[in-house]
Design a protein around this motif. Structure first.
Motif, PDB file in Angstrom:
ATOM      1  N   PRO A 138       8.580  -7.236 -10.423  1.00  0.00           N
ATOM      2  CA  PRO A 138       8.428  -8.408  -9.745  1.00  0.00           C
ATOM      3  C   PRO A 138       6.911  -8.683  -9.534  1.00  0.00           C
ATOM      4  CG  PRO A 138      10.414  -7.464  -8.861  1.00  0.00           C
ATOM      5  CD  PRO A 138       9.781  -6.515  -9.623  1.00  0.00           C
ATOM      6  N   LEU A 139       6.288  -9.476  -9.588  1.00  0.00           N
ATOM      7  CA  LEU A 139       4.804  -9.878  -9.369  1.00  0.00           C
ATOM      8  C   LEU A 139       4.411  -9.205  -7.972  1.00  0.00           C
ATOM      9  CD1 LEU A 139       2.273 -11.139 -10.422  1.00  0.00           C
ATOM     10  CD2 LEU A 139       2.736 -13.214  -9.221  1.00  0.00           C
ATOM     11  N   SER A 140       5.044  -9.506  -7.089  1.00  0.00           N
ATOM     12  CA  SER A 140       4.731  -8.855  -5.598  1.00  0.00           C
ATOM     13  C   SER A 140       4.675  -7.553  -5.692  1.00  0.00           C
ATOM     14  CB  SER A 140       5.630  -9.413  -4.593  1.00  0.00           C
ATOM     15  OG  SER A 140       5.389  -8.760  -3.236  1.00  0.00           O
ATOM     16  N   ALA A 141       5.824  -6.713  -6.225  1.00  0.00           N
ATOM     17  CA  ALA A 141       5.797  -5.455  -6.403  1.00  0.00           C
ATOM     18  C   ALA A 141       4.851  -4.898  -7.103  1.00  0.00           C
ATOM     19  CB  ALA A 141       7.133  -4.966  -7.188  1.00  0.00           C
ATOM     20  N   ARG A 142       4.429  -5.583  -8.463  1.00  0.00           N
ATOM     21  CA  ARG A 142       3.265  -5.153  -9.170  1.00  0.00           C
ATOM     22  C   ARG A 142       2.008  -4.958  -8.354  1.00  0.00           C
ATOM     23  NH1 ARG A 142       1.064  -9.051 -13.345  1.00  0.00           N
ATOM     24  NH2 ARG A 142       0.065  -9.698 -11.584  1.00  0.00           N
ATOM     25  N   ASP A 143       1.747  -6.282  -7.735  1.00  0.00           N
ATOM     26  CA  ASP A 143       0.335  -6.318  -6.947  1.00  0.00           C
ATOM     27  C   ASP A 143       0.279  -5.153  -5.946  1.00  0.00           C
ATOM     28  OD1 ASP A 143      -0.037  -8.467  -8.369  1.00  0.00           O
ATOM     29  OD2 ASP A 143       0.281 -10.088  -7.069  1.00  0.00           O
ATOM     30  N   ASN A 144       1.381  -4.776  -5.545  1.00  0.00           N
ATOM     31  CA  ASN A 144       1.211  -3.574  -4.372  1.00  0.00           C
ATOM     32  C   ASN A 144       1.532  -2.338  -4.860  1.00  0.00           C
ATOM     33  OD1 ASN A 144       0.905  -5.007  -1.528  1.00  0.00           O
ATOM     34  ND2 ASN A 144       2.467  -6.415  -2.698  1.00  0.00           N
ATOM     35  N   GLY A 145       1.356  -2.055  -6.106  1.00  0.00           N
ATOM     36  CA  GLY A 145       1.579  -0.859  -6.684  1.00  0.00           C
ATOM     37  C   GLY A 145       2.947  -0.160  -6.490  1.00  0.00           C
ATOM     38  N   VAL A 146       3.959  -0.885  -6.466  1.00  0.00           N
ATOM     39  CA  VAL A 146       5.173  -0.278  -6.361  1.00  0.00           C
ATOM     40  C   VAL A 146       5.669   0.293  -7.626  1.00  0.00           C
ATOM     41  CG1 VAL A 146       7.745  -0.949  -5.760  1.00  0.00           C
ATOM     42  CG2 VAL A 146       5.982  -1.728  -4.365  1.00  0.00           C
ATOM     43  N   ARG A 147       6.349   1.520  -7.618  1.00  0.00           N
ATOM     44  CA  ARG A 147       6.954   2.199  -8.814  1.00  0.00           C
ATOM     45  C   ARG A 147       8.334   2.505  -8.748  1.00  0.00           C
ATOM     46  NH1 ARG A 147       3.736   0.854 -12.675  1.00  0.00           N
ATOM     47  NH2 ARG A 147       4.595   2.680 -13.914  1.00  0.00           N
TER      48      ARG A 147
ATOM     49  N   VAL B 171      12.350   1.918  -6.860  1.00  0.00           N
ATOM     50  CA  VAL B 171      13.347   1.009  -5.962  1.00  0.00           C
ATOM     51  C   VAL B 171      13.270   1.145  -4.687  1.00  0.00           C
ATOM     52  CG1 VAL B 171      15.769   0.529  -5.727  1.00  0.00           C
ATOM     53  CG2 VAL B 171      14.906   0.770  -7.995  1.00  0.00           C
ATOM     54  N   ALA B 172      13.302   2.497  -4.211  1.00  0.00           N
ATOM     55  CA  ALA B 172      13.101   2.830  -2.731  1.00  0.00           C
ATOM     56  C   ALA B 172      11.720   1.944  -2.237  1.00  0.00           C
ATOM     57  CB  ALA B 172      12.945   4.127  -2.497  1.00  0.00           C
ATOM     58  N   ASP B 173      10.798   2.224  -2.681  1.00  0.00           N
ATOM     59  CA  ASP B 173       9.409   1.419  -2.642  1.00  0.00           C
ATOM     60  C   ASP B 173       9.587  -0.158  -2.252  1.00  0.00           C
ATOM     61  OD1 ASP B 173       8.176   3.800  -1.747  1.00  0.00           O
ATOM     62  OD2 ASP B 173       6.908   3.893  -3.360  1.00  0.00           O
ATOM     63  N   TRP B 174      10.108  -0.513  -3.394  1.00  0.00           N
ATOM     64  CA  TRP B 174      10.362  -1.887  -3.557  1.00  0.00           C
ATOM     65  C   TRP B 174      11.170  -2.430  -2.465  1.00  0.00           C
ATOM     66  CZ3 TRP B 174       8.899  -6.374  -4.325  1.00  0.00           C
ATOM     67  CH2 TRP B 174       9.467  -7.524  -4.424  1.00  0.00           C
ATOM     68  N   THR B 175      12.230  -1.806  -2.114  1.00  0.00           N
ATOM     69  CA  THR B 175      13.046  -2.216  -0.821  1.00  0.00           C
ATOM     70  C   THR B 175      12.470  -2.146   0.373  1.00  0.00           C
ATOM     71  OG1 THR B 175      15.085  -1.412  -2.058  1.00  0.00           O
ATOM     72  CG2 THR B 175      15.472  -1.776   0.268  1.00  0.00           C
ATOM     73  N   LEU B 176      11.371  -1.042   0.671  1.00  0.00           N
ATOM     74  CA  LEU B 176      10.676  -0.801   1.821  1.00  0.00           C
ATOM     75  C   LEU B 176       9.907  -1.941   1.928  1.00  0.00           C
ATOM     76  CD1 LEU B 176       9.977   0.551   4.077  1.00  0.00           C
ATOM     77  CD2 LEU B 176       8.594   2.162   2.842  1.00  0.00           C
ATOM     78  N   GLN B 177       9.152  -2.472   0.766  1.00  0.00           N
ATOM     79  CA  GLN B 177       8.156  -3.612   0.933  1.00  0.00           C
ATOM     80  C   GLN B 177       8.935  -4.941   1.369  1.00  0.00           C
ATOM     81  OE1 GLN B 177       5.486  -4.209  -2.274  1.00  0.00           O
ATOM     82  NE2 GLN B 177       5.948  -6.361  -2.202  1.00  0.00           N
TER      83      GLN B 177
END
Length: 273
Positions: free
Chosen positions: A214-223, A225-231
């Motif tokens: 997802p664009l928001s995940a990419r822009d925040n350096g997420v790599r 699933v755990a980090d994406w869920t936290l975001q």
């Protein structure tokens, strides 16, 4: 609806959107890129009588250009965008348009894409207000860019989204000009299928995330699933706890550290955003 590499979700999101509308509502489709699977998934809908216009951009121009295209060329009383990975609730347009009709100061009001476990009434209660007609909002200066309903006068007063401006920043600019923005309450649910917690999500593993980033995940350096869920959890917390004073969002980068610390204190873990 703006589509991009979304064949895995379109069979759920687009028919569902069309089924929530009545004969006075019109859907405009903008497709970014040349992903053949998505183009094929869209093909049956291009002749659907509920689809008013279709545009194909060979280049992925992202969100600002197609959003401004709709705002500039349509003549409806209200404008909206529904993401290709989101399923809106039945009746969402009727509820939001009735709230607008009773409250001319409303600008951008929207659905809520976060699951029940992200609701924090201790934080949100100070931002929930009742307005004319018994309509309630959890006020916020901005809403998510999907499942909202914005009155045309907001565009007439503020123009389109500027080249250096996000939709959130546009909402804040509209609030500075007097618009009341926020999430209808009790929340109108929107199923964000790119949230790993959604039953319809295609993101179940870290590799799924990398494949569908997802664009928001990419822009925040997420790599992961755990980090994406936290975001996503942290995004919900910010919406329920942040200030309603537009002056607080000038030079927002200078306050990022303070906001981050508040999140970490509330969630008792490092912030990822």
């Amino acid at each position: 609806m703006i589509t991009y590499k979304s064949a895995g979700y379109l069979h759920l999101s687009l028919p569902h959107l069309l089924d929530t509308l009545d004969e006075t509502d019109r859907v405009w489709l903008w497709h970014n890129g040349d992903d053949e699977a998505t183009i094929e998934a869209l093909r049956p809908f291009r002749s659907d009588p509920r689809v008013h216009r279709y545009h194909h951009s060979r280049e992925n121009v992202k969100l600002r250009e197609p959003t401004n295209w709709l705002w500039a060329e349509s003549d409806g009383e209200f404008v909206s965008k529904v993401d290709d990975d989101c399923r809106v609730s039945p009746g969402w347009v009727d509820t939001l348009s009735a709230a607008h009709a009773a409250n001319p100061d409303f600008g951008v009001i929207g659905s809520w894409r976060h699951p029940d476990e992200d609701f924090r009434p201790d934080q949100a209660k100070r931002k929930i207000r009742e307005f004319n007609g018994g309509h309630k909002l959890m006020q916020n200066l901005w809403v998510q860019g999907s499942g909202y309903l914005m009155h045309r006068r907001v565009v007439e007063r503020n123009g389109g989204i500027r080249p250096d401006e996000s939709f959130s920043a546009y909402c804040i600019r509209a609030a500075r000009a007097g618009a009341i923005n926020g999430f209808y309450f009790p929340f109108i649910a929107e199923d964000h299928m790119d949230d790993p917690r959604s039953p319809h999500s295609l993101i179940r593993s870290d590799q799924d995330l990398l494949d569908r980033m997802p664009l928001s995940a990419r822009d925040n350096g997420v790599r992961t699933v755990a980090d994406w869920t936290l975001q996503l959890e942290q995004s919900a917390f910010i919406l329920q706890s942040c200030s309603l004073d537009p002056r607080q969002y000038s030079g927002w980068r200078l306050r990022a550290i303070g906001i981050r610390r508040r999140i970490e204190k509330a969630l008792k873990r490092p912030a990822r955003w």
